[in-house]
Design a protein around this motif. Structure first.
Motif, short mmCIF file in Angstrom:
data_model
loop_
_atom_site.label_atom_id
_atom_site.label_comp_id
_atom_site.label_asym_id
_atom_site.label_seq_id
_atom_site.Cartn_x
_atom_site.Cartn_y
_atom_site.Cartn_z
N PHE A 298 31.42 13.18 71.80
CA PHE A 298 31.67 13.06 73.23
C PHE A 298 33.07 12.51 73.41
O PHE A 298 33.43 11.50 72.80
CB PHE A 298 30.64 12.14 73.88
N ILE A 299 33.86 13.19 74.24
CA ILE A 299 35.22 12.76 74.52
C ILE A 299 35.32 12.55 76.03
O ILE A 299 35.13 13.49 76.80
CB ILE A 299 36.26 13.80 74.06
N ARG A 300 35.60 11.34 76.43
CA ARG A 300 35.73 11.03 77.86
C ARG A 300 37.20 10.89 78.19
O ARG A 300 37.94 10.17 77.54
CB ARG A 300 35.01 9.73 78.18
N LEU A 301 37.63 11.62 79.22
CA LEU A 301 39.01 11.59 79.70
C LEU A 301 39.00 11.05 81.11
O LEU A 301 38.21 11.51 81.95
CB LEU A 301 39.61 13.00 79.68
N THR A 302 39.88 10.10 81.41
CA THR A 302 39.90 9.51 82.75
C THR A 302 41.13 9.94 83.53
O THR A 302 42.10 10.45 82.97
CB THR A 302 39.86 7.97 82.67
N ASN A 303 41.06 9.72 84.82
CA ASN A 303 42.12 10.10 85.75
C ASN A 303 42.48 11.58 85.62
O ASN A 303 43.65 11.96 85.49
CB ASN A 303 43.36 9.22 85.59
N VAL A 304 41.46 12.39 85.66
CA VAL A 304 41.64 13.84 85.53
C VAL A 304 42.14 14.39 86.85
O VAL A 304 41.60 14.09 87.92
CB VAL A 304 40.30 14.51 85.13
N GLU A 305 43.17 15.20 86.77
CA GLU A 305 43.75 15.81 87.96
C GLU A 305 43.34 17.27 88.12
O GLU A 305 43.28 17.78 89.23
CB GLU A 305 45.27 15.69 87.92
N GLN A 306 43.07 17.94 87.00
CA GLN A 306 42.75 19.37 87.09
C GLN A 306 41.96 19.81 85.87
O GLN A 306 42.25 19.41 84.74
CB GLN A 306 44.05 20.17 87.18
N VAL A 307 40.97 20.65 86.11
CA VAL A 307 40.21 21.32 85.05
C VAL A 307 40.17 22.79 85.42
O VAL A 307 39.82 23.15 86.54
CB VAL A 307 38.77 20.78 84.93
N SER A 308 40.55 23.64 84.48
CA SER A 308 40.52 25.08 84.75
C SER A 308 40.12 25.83 83.48
O SER A 308 40.22 25.30 82.38
CB SER A 308 41.86 25.58 85.28
N THR A 309 39.69 27.05 83.68
CA THR A 309 39.35 27.91 82.56
C THR A 309 40.21 29.17 82.63
O THR A 309 40.69 29.53 83.70
CB THR A 309 37.87 28.32 82.58
N ALA A 310 40.38 29.80 81.49
CA ALA A 310 41.14 31.04 81.44
C ALA A 310 40.50 31.97 80.42
O ALA A 310 39.97 31.52 79.40
CB ALA A 310 42.60 30.76 81.06
N HIS A 311 40.54 33.25 80.72
CA HIS A 311 40.10 34.30 79.81
C HIS A 311 38.63 34.21 79.41
O HIS A 311 38.27 34.59 78.29
CB HIS A 311 40.98 34.34 78.55
N TYR A 312 37.80 33.74 80.30
CA TYR A 312 36.37 33.67 80.02
C TYR A 312 35.70 34.94 80.48
O TYR A 312 35.90 35.40 81.60
CB TYR A 312 35.73 32.46 80.72
N THR A 313 34.92 35.51 79.61
CA THR A 313 34.07 36.65 79.94
C THR A 313 32.67 36.32 79.49
O THR A 313 32.46 35.48 78.61
CB THR A 313 34.55 37.94 79.23
N ASP A 314 31.70 36.97 80.08
CA ASP A 314 30.31 36.73 79.72
C ASP A 314 30.04 37.28 78.33
O ASP A 314 30.25 38.46 78.06
CB ASP A 314 29.40 37.41 80.74
N ILE A 315 29.59 36.41 77.43
CA ILE A 315 29.30 36.86 76.07
C ILE A 315 27.79 36.84 75.79
O ILE A 315 27.36 36.81 74.66
CB ILE A 315 30.09 36.05 75.02
N HIS A 316 27.00 36.82 76.84
CA HIS A 316 25.55 37.02 76.80
C HIS A 316 24.83 36.09 75.83
O HIS A 316 24.30 36.52 74.81
CB HIS A 316 25.21 38.48 76.49
N GLY A 317 24.83 34.80 76.13
CA GLY A 317 24.00 33.84 75.42
C GLY A 317 24.52 33.37 74.07
O GLY A 317 23.82 32.69 73.36
N ILE A 318 25.73 33.73 73.71
CA ILE A 318 26.29 33.27 72.44
C ILE A 318 27.04 31.97 72.70
O ILE A 318 27.83 31.87 73.63
CB ILE A 318 27.27 34.32 71.85
N CYS A 319 26.76 30.96 71.87
CA CYS A 319 27.44 29.67 72.02
C CYS A 319 28.91 29.82 71.62
O CYS A 319 29.24 30.45 70.63
CB CYS A 319 26.76 28.62 71.16
N ARG A 320 29.77 29.25 72.41
CA ARG A 320 31.22 29.37 72.17
C ARG A 320 31.68 28.38 71.12
O ARG A 320 31.59 27.17 71.29
CB ARG A 320 31.97 29.13 73.47
N ALA A 321 32.21 28.91 70.02
CA ALA A 321 32.78 28.08 68.96
C ALA A 321 34.24 27.79 69.29
O ALA A 321 34.95 28.66 69.79
CB ALA A 321 32.67 28.78 67.62
#
Length: 128
Positions: A58-81
């Motif tokens: 577990f990694i906790r980051l404080t004073n977060v200003e922005q969270v975004s994702t890029a290039h995500y597509t549905d991979i149908h139930g496969i856990c992302r490594a």
């Protein structure tokens, strides 16, 4: 420890995402939950802690200003490594990018502290 110190000794490579939890109710922090791949842990950590299974990180980051994702597509139930991560500090802010093996990327911009907690599956704390 800082992310720079963590990254100098450990890797997130081949670990699996559990999730990202954003505390917007009380503070601007996120907690990254990761099933940490024990294969890449340093030998002394495996010996000292008797790591048998993939622990949770577990990694906790404080004073977060922005969270975004890029290039995500549905991979149908496969856990992302996780393939790896990059970080850069600019003008007191830290930009963290975590890439997965499918081309997805999590981008987090923050200016606070990093807190790391590693747990075995039995919830015992691993020394990192």
């Amino acid at each position: 420890m800082t992310f720079r110190q963590f990254n100098a000794k450990y890797t997130l490579h081949d670990s699996y995402w559990v999730g990202i939890f954003y505390d917007v109710a009380y503070q601007q922090s996120v907690t990254l939950a990761i099933q940490w791949d024990a294969v890449w842990l340093p030998k002394e950590m495996k010996q000292n802690n008797s790591v048998v299974n993939e622990p949770y990180l577990f990694i906790r980051l404080t004073n977060v200003e922005q969270v975004s994702t890029a290039h995500y597509t549905d991979i149908h139930g496969i856990c992302r490594a996780i393939a790896g991560c990059e970080f850069e500090e600019v003008e007191g802010k830290i930009f963290l990018a975590i890439d997965d093996v499918y081309g997805g990327q999590i981008n987090i911009l923050y200016r606070g502290e990093e807190t790391f907690l590693a747990l075995e599956r039995d919830r015992s704390i691993l020394k990192i």
